[in-house]
Design a protein around this motif. Structure first.
Motif, short mmCIF file in Angstrom:
data_model
loop_
_atom_site.label_atom_id
_atom_site.label_comp_id
_atom_site.label_asym_id
_atom_site.label_seq_id
_atom_site.Cartn_x
_atom_site.Cartn_y
_atom_site.Cartn_z
N GLN A 170 0.74 -0.94 -0.03
CA GLN A 170 0.01 -0.01 0.22
C GLN A 170 0.59 1.30 -0.03
O GLN A 170 1.69 1.32 0.69
CB GLN A 170 -1.04 0.05 1.33
CG GLN A 170 -1.91 1.28 1.30
CD GLN A 170 -3.07 0.90 0.59
OE1 GLN A 170 -3.11 -0.13 -0.28
NE2 GLN A 170 -3.96 1.61 0.50
N PRO A 171 0.66 2.14 -1.01
CA PRO A 171 1.57 3.21 -0.93
C PRO A 171 1.39 4.30 0.14
O PRO A 171 0.31 4.16 0.64
CB PRO A 171 1.13 3.90 -2.32
CG PRO A 171 0.42 2.79 -3.07
CD PRO A 171 -0.10 2.09 -2.15
N SER A 192 12.38 3.33 -11.71
CA SER A 192 11.95 2.55 -12.75
C SER A 192 13.24 2.08 -13.31
O SER A 192 13.25 1.43 -14.34
CB SER A 192 11.13 3.25 -13.61
OG SER A 192 11.90 4.31 -14.43
N ALA A 206 9.90 2.48 -5.71
CA ALA A 206 9.50 1.39 -6.07
C ALA A 206 8.44 0.76 -5.17
O ALA A 206 7.20 0.31 -5.48
CB ALA A 206 10.57 0.24 -6.34
N ARG A 207 8.69 0.80 -3.97
CA ARG A 207 7.63 0.31 -2.73
C ARG A 207 6.43 1.04 -2.80
O ARG A 207 5.49 0.68 -2.67
CB ARG A 207 8.31 0.59 -1.35
CG ARG A 207 9.08 -0.82 -1.08
CD ARG A 207 9.37 -0.74 0.54
NE ARG A 207 9.91 0.51 0.91
CZ ARG A 207 11.11 0.81 1.17
NH1 ARG A 207 12.16 -0.02 0.68
NH2 ARG A 207 11.50 2.07 1.69
N ASN A 208 6.44 2.44 -3.18
CA ASN A 208 5.32 3.23 -3.05
C ASN A 208 4.74 3.23 -4.40
O ASN A 208 3.99 4.35 -4.89
CB ASN A 208 5.48 4.53 -2.75
CG ASN A 208 5.78 4.72 -1.16
OD1 ASN A 208 4.77 4.41 -0.49
ND2 ASN A 208 6.68 4.42 -0.72
N ARG A 209 5.19 2.31 -5.38
CA ARG A 209 4.72 2.30 -6.77
C ARG A 209 4.74 3.46 -7.87
O ARG A 209 4.12 3.68 -8.43
CB ARG A 209 3.41 1.80 -6.92
CG ARG A 209 2.94 0.62 -5.88
CD ARG A 209 1.54 0.03 -6.08
NE ARG A 209 1.52 -0.99 -5.09
CZ ARG A 209 0.38 -1.43 -4.46
NH1 ARG A 209 -0.93 -0.66 -4.66
NH2 ARG A 209 0.36 -2.39 -3.56
N ASP A 219 7.19 4.02 -9.51
CA ASP A 219 7.84 3.41 -10.71
C ASP A 219 6.98 3.08 -11.99
O ASP A 219 7.40 2.82 -13.10
CB ASP A 219 8.91 2.35 -10.18
CG ASP A 219 8.10 1.06 -9.76
OD1 ASP A 219 6.99 1.44 -8.91
OD2 ASP A 219 8.60 -0.18 -10.12
N THR A 220 5.69 2.73 -11.67
CA THR A 220 4.65 2.38 -12.48
C THR A 220 3.72 3.49 -12.97
O THR A 220 2.86 3.36 -13.71
CB THR A 220 3.87 1.21 -11.98
OG1 THR A 220 3.27 1.67 -10.49
CG2 THR A 220 4.64 -0.07 -11.72
N ALA A 221 3.86 4.68 -12.04
CA ALA A 221 2.94 5.93 -12.44
C ALA A 221 3.33 6.58 -13.42
O ALA A 221 2.58 7.32 -14.13
CB ALA A 221 2.88 6.59 -11.20
#
Length: 75
Positions: free
Chosen positions: A1-2, A23, A66-69, A71-73
């Motif tokens: 969970q971010p 990323s 990366a843990r808080n996502r 890198d995918t945003a």
């Protein structure tokens, strides 16, 4: 969970730089080219994000992103 509160504490520029770092873009020059910024501006934003989040280095910032996502945003 971010960690939304921590993410919100970063400026938009710091979030973009952190996302690219997370990323896999590892140098200031790579990040600067992707965002059309100076490498010195990128360095400043990375330093600011590290201080704001209470981290010790850019590796920790990349892992945090990366843990808080981030890198995918995308930037």
């Amino acid at each position: 969970q971010p960690d939304w509160a921590a993410i919100a504490s970063l400026s938009a520029a710091e979030r973009r730089v952190t996302a690219l770092l997370a990323s896999g873009k590892t140098t200031n020059e790579e990040i600067a080219a992707a965002l059309s910024l100076s490498p010195y501006t990128v360095r400043s934003q990375i330093t600011s994000a590290i201080r704001r989040l209470g981290l010790s280095d850019r590796t920790q910032l990349a892992l945090w992103g990366a843990r808080n996502r981030l890198d995918t945003a995308g930037p």
